[in-house]
Design an enzyme around this catalytic site. Structure first.
Site, PDB file in Angstrom:
ATOM      1  N   CYS A 104       0.908   0.154  -1.914  1.00 53.41           N
ATOM      2  CA  CYS A 104      -0.143   0.552  -0.966  1.00 53.41           C
ATOM      3  C   CYS A 104      -1.441   0.872  -1.703  1.00 53.41           C
ATOM      4  O   CYS A 104      -2.528   0.514  -1.247  1.00 53.41           O
ATOM      5  CB  CYS A 104       0.315   1.749  -0.145  1.00 53.41           C
ATOM      6  SG  CYS A 104       1.727   1.384   0.919  1.00 53.41           S
ATOM      7  N   THR A 105      -1.321   1.525  -2.842  1.00 57.32           N
ATOM      8  CA  THR A 105      -2.492   1.830  -3.664  1.00 57.32           C
ATOM      9  C   THR A 105      -3.193   0.545  -4.082  1.00 57.32           C
ATOM     10  O   THR A 105      -4.415   0.413  -3.932  1.00 57.32           O
ATOM     11  CB  THR A 105      -2.069   2.656  -4.906  1.00 57.32           C
ATOM     12  OG1 THR A 105      -1.559   3.907  -4.450  1.00 57.32           O
ATOM     13  CG2 THR A 105      -3.229   2.883  -5.842  1.00 57.32           C
TER      14      THR A 105
END
Length: 153
Positions: A46-47
């Site tokens: 997600c980062t």
């Protein structure tokens, strides 16, 4: 709810983002919008997904596109996370309450996990869904593929 289909009107929404701003899809008429869903903040894929949006901000601007990084995380979480991963320009809307309402409207809510699927949805200048892609949870979406789709619209 079934996955949103290409050609349909994109469901409108108004939610707050990591900057405490109200974000409404309808306010972006005349621009393309990339709705980039990620399951949860503070996770590696997600980062990388949100950093890819931030790192391509200028490209999105040239393509008349607003990227939005959606998840069901609460606003305070998204705010601290965005700062920690240095996502300063891209808006990260919170679909926390009612829990996953926008995500459900797009057919991207994972009932078993209580989070969104990892997905990209492109909405055109008139509010129509033009492209939808759902990814395996651990797969980083190919930002170049997204940019190519936007370039061909």
């Amino acid at each position: 709810m079934a996955l949103i289909k290409v050609g349909y009107d994109a469901p409108n929404f108004t939610v707050k983002d990591n900057h405490d701003q109200n974000i409404s899809l309808s306010s972006y008429r005349g621009k393309k919008v990339l709705l980039s869903w990620h399951p949860l903040a503070w996770t590696p894929v997600c980062t990388d997904q949100m950093r890819a949006l931030e790192n391509n901000w200028q490209t999105f601007q040239k393509l008349n596109t607003i990227p939005l990084g959606f998840s069901v995380d609460p606003i305070p979480c998204k705010k601290v996370w965005a700062t920690s991963i240095q996502v300063n320009t891209v808006s990260l809307p919170s679909d926390f309450w009612p829990h996953g309402k926008v995500t459900q409207d797009y057919g991207l809510f994972n009932q078993m996990e209580g989070v969104s699927e990892r997905a990209n949805v492109i909405v055109d200048e008139n509010g129509k869904v033009k492209w939808v892609k759902v990814y395996p949870p651990k797969q980083l979406p190919d930002i170049n593929e997204v940019i190519q789709v936007l370039s061909n619209m």
